[in-house]
Write an enzyme that holds these catalytic residues in place. Structure first.
Site, PDB file in Angstrom:
ATOM      1  N   GLY A 192      22.720  22.138  -7.372  1.00 57.69           N
ATOM      2  CA  GLY A 192      24.092  21.870  -6.966  1.00 57.69           C
ATOM      3  C   GLY A 192      24.915  21.456  -8.174  1.00 57.69           C
ATOM      4  O   GLY A 192      24.367  20.987  -9.181  1.00 57.69           O
ATOM      5  N   GLN A 238      31.788  17.490 -12.540  1.00 60.74           N
ATOM      6  CA  GLN A 238      30.699  17.533 -13.530  1.00 60.74           C
ATOM      7  C   GLN A 238      31.002  18.508 -14.666  1.00 60.74           C
ATOM      8  O   GLN A 238      30.349  18.457 -15.713  1.00 60.74           O
ATOM      9  CB  GLN A 238      29.387  17.960 -12.858  1.00 60.74           C
ATOM     10  CG  GLN A 238      28.771  16.897 -11.981  1.00 60.74           C
ATOM     11  CD  GLN A 238      27.425  17.363 -11.444  1.00 60.74           C
ATOM     12  OE1 GLN A 238      27.376  18.080 -10.457  1.00 60.74           O
ATOM     13  NE2 GLN A 238      26.342  16.977 -12.109  1.00 60.74           N
ATOM     14  N   CYS A 298      19.793  14.482 -11.519  1.00 66.64           N
ATOM     15  CA  CYS A 298      21.169  14.960 -11.589  1.00 66.64           C
ATOM     16  C   CYS A 298      21.404  15.620 -12.941  1.00 66.64           C
ATOM     17  O   CYS A 298      20.941  15.100 -13.963  1.00 66.64           O
ATOM     18  CB  CYS A 298      22.121  13.778 -11.411  1.00 66.64           C
ATOM     19  SG  CYS A 298      23.858  14.239 -11.514  1.00 66.64           S
ATOM     20  N   LEU A 299      22.124  16.730 -12.948  1.00 63.40           N
ATOM     21  CA  LEU A 299      22.411  17.427 -14.213  1.00 63.40           C
ATOM     22  C   LEU A 299      23.265  16.568 -15.148  1.00 63.40           C
ATOM     23  O   LEU A 299      23.306  16.821 -16.344  1.00 63.40           O
ATOM     24  CB  LEU A 299      23.123  18.761 -13.945  1.00 63.40           C
ATOM     25  CG  LEU A 299      22.306  19.832 -13.207  1.00 63.40           C
ATOM     26  CD1 LEU A 299      23.172  21.056 -12.945  1.00 63.40           C
ATOM     27  CD2 LEU A 299      21.052  20.216 -13.979  1.00 63.40           C
ATOM     28  N   HIS A 304      24.456  14.467  -2.091  1.00 65.09           N
ATOM     29  CA  HIS A 304      24.523  14.209  -3.533  1.00 65.09           C
ATOM     30  C   HIS A 304      25.815  14.792  -4.121  1.00 65.09           C
ATOM     31  O   HIS A 304      26.518  14.118  -4.882  1.00 65.09           O
ATOM     32  CB  HIS A 304      23.280  14.825  -4.200  1.00 65.09           C
ATOM     33  CG  HIS A 304      23.201  14.645  -5.685  1.00 65.09           C
ATOM     34  ND1 HIS A 304      22.262  13.840  -6.301  1.00 65.09           N
ATOM     35  CD2 HIS A 304      23.936  15.176  -6.695  1.00 65.09           C
ATOM     36  CE1 HIS A 304      22.439  13.889  -7.613  1.00 65.09           C
ATOM     37  NE2 HIS A 304      23.444  14.693  -7.879  1.00 65.09           N
ATOM     38  N   GLU A 305      26.138  16.043  -3.748  1.00 61.55           N
ATOM     39  CA  GLU A 305      27.331  16.693  -4.310  1.00 61.55           C
ATOM     40  C   GLU A 305      28.614  16.053  -3.777  1.00 61.55           C
ATOM     41  O   GLU A 305      29.581  15.870  -4.526  1.00 61.55           O
ATOM     42  CB  GLU A 305      27.332  18.194  -4.034  1.00 61.55           C
ATOM     43  CG  GLU A 305      26.170  18.970  -4.669  1.00 61.55           C
ATOM     44  CD  GLU A 305      25.912  18.624  -6.121  1.00 61.55           C
ATOM     45  OE1 GLU A 305      26.873  18.421  -6.896  1.00 61.55           O
ATOM     46  OE2 GLU A 305      24.728  18.526  -6.502  1.00 61.55           O
ATOM     47  N   HIS A 319      29.299  13.021  -5.635  1.00 60.69           N
ATOM     48  CA  HIS A 319      29.954  13.334  -6.916  1.00 60.69           C
ATOM     49  C   HIS A 319      31.462  13.439  -6.726  1.00 60.69           C
ATOM     50  O   HIS A 319      32.239  12.888  -7.511  1.00 60.69           O
ATOM     51  CB  HIS A 319      29.465  14.691  -7.458  1.00 60.69           C
ATOM     52  CG  HIS A 319      28.250  14.612  -8.331  1.00 60.69           C
ATOM     53  ND1 HIS A 319      28.208  13.878  -9.495  1.00 60.69           N
ATOM     54  CD2 HIS A 319      27.037  15.209  -8.227  1.00 60.69           C
ATOM     55  CE1 HIS A 319      27.008  14.019 -10.058  1.00 60.69           C
ATOM     56  NE2 HIS A 319      26.267  14.821  -9.307  1.00 60.69           N
TER      57      HIS A 319
HETATM   58 NI    NI Z   1      24.293  15.435  -9.640  1.00 65.86          NI
END
Ligand code: NI
Length: 172
Positions: free
Chosen positions: A46, A51, A93-94, A135-136, A139
């Site tokens: 995701g 981000q 997480c990225l 999670h997204e 964000h």
């Molecule tokens: Ni993330």
């Protein structure tokens, strides 16, 4: 299409609530394509627009690594309208280097939003999809999974992350 730079904690934009998308125009379409490419290149499941430095309420999700029946999801202005149950599982997480932790989330969620054509959509998800959606959407509200850690674990994370960042800056 282009690969976008993924912002990393503690960059400020990740802590800010995103603004709703009011017009799904060509620049939003290009952003969606670039986010999809960036997510796949980073091997994420995701990616939220903030981000990649764009504070708009928009995210992409693809959990097909775990469940190949679930297609790529593009979600514009998503909101969680129902939550059921509670389950703890590991997340990464990225936007956070080299750290994973167990996070408690709703087991099932119902999300309403719009697809990239502006059509209203509803997505009911359990398991990994429910986790990815939460999670997204976190964000997009300016929250990272580390904000859901206990205070003790968050302190531990911060100390460890300082080390990670200083090791990374030595290497580069
Ligand atoms: Ni993330």
């Amino acid at each position: 299409m282009a690969l976008l730079e993924i912002k990393k904690y503690p960059e400020k934009i990740l802590k800010e609530k995103t603004a709703p998308v009011v017009d799904i125009n060509s620049s939003i379409q290009r952003l969606i394509d670039d986010m999809i490419e960036t997510m796949y290149a980073a091997k994420g499941v995701g990616l939220a627009a903030n981000q990649v430095g764009v504070s708009k309420r928009l995210c992409v999700i693809d959990i097909s690594v775990a469940d190949e029946k679930t297609p790529l999801i593009v979600l514009i202005n998503p909101e969680i309208v129902e939550r059921k149950g509670s389950v703890e599982d590991e997340e990464g997480c990225l936007s956070i280097h080299e750290y994973r932790a167990k996070i408690k989330r709703a087991e099932e969620v119902l999300v309403k939003g719009f697809d990239r054509k502006g059509k209203p959509i509803e997505i009911a998800g359990g398991d990994l999809l429910a986790r990815a959606l939460q999670h997204e959407i976190d964000h997009l509200d300016g929250l990272l999974f580390i904000d859901r850690l206990s205070p003790i674990k968050r302190e531990f994370f911060k100390k460890r992350y300082k080390k990670t960042l200083s090791e990374k800056s030595k290497k580069s």
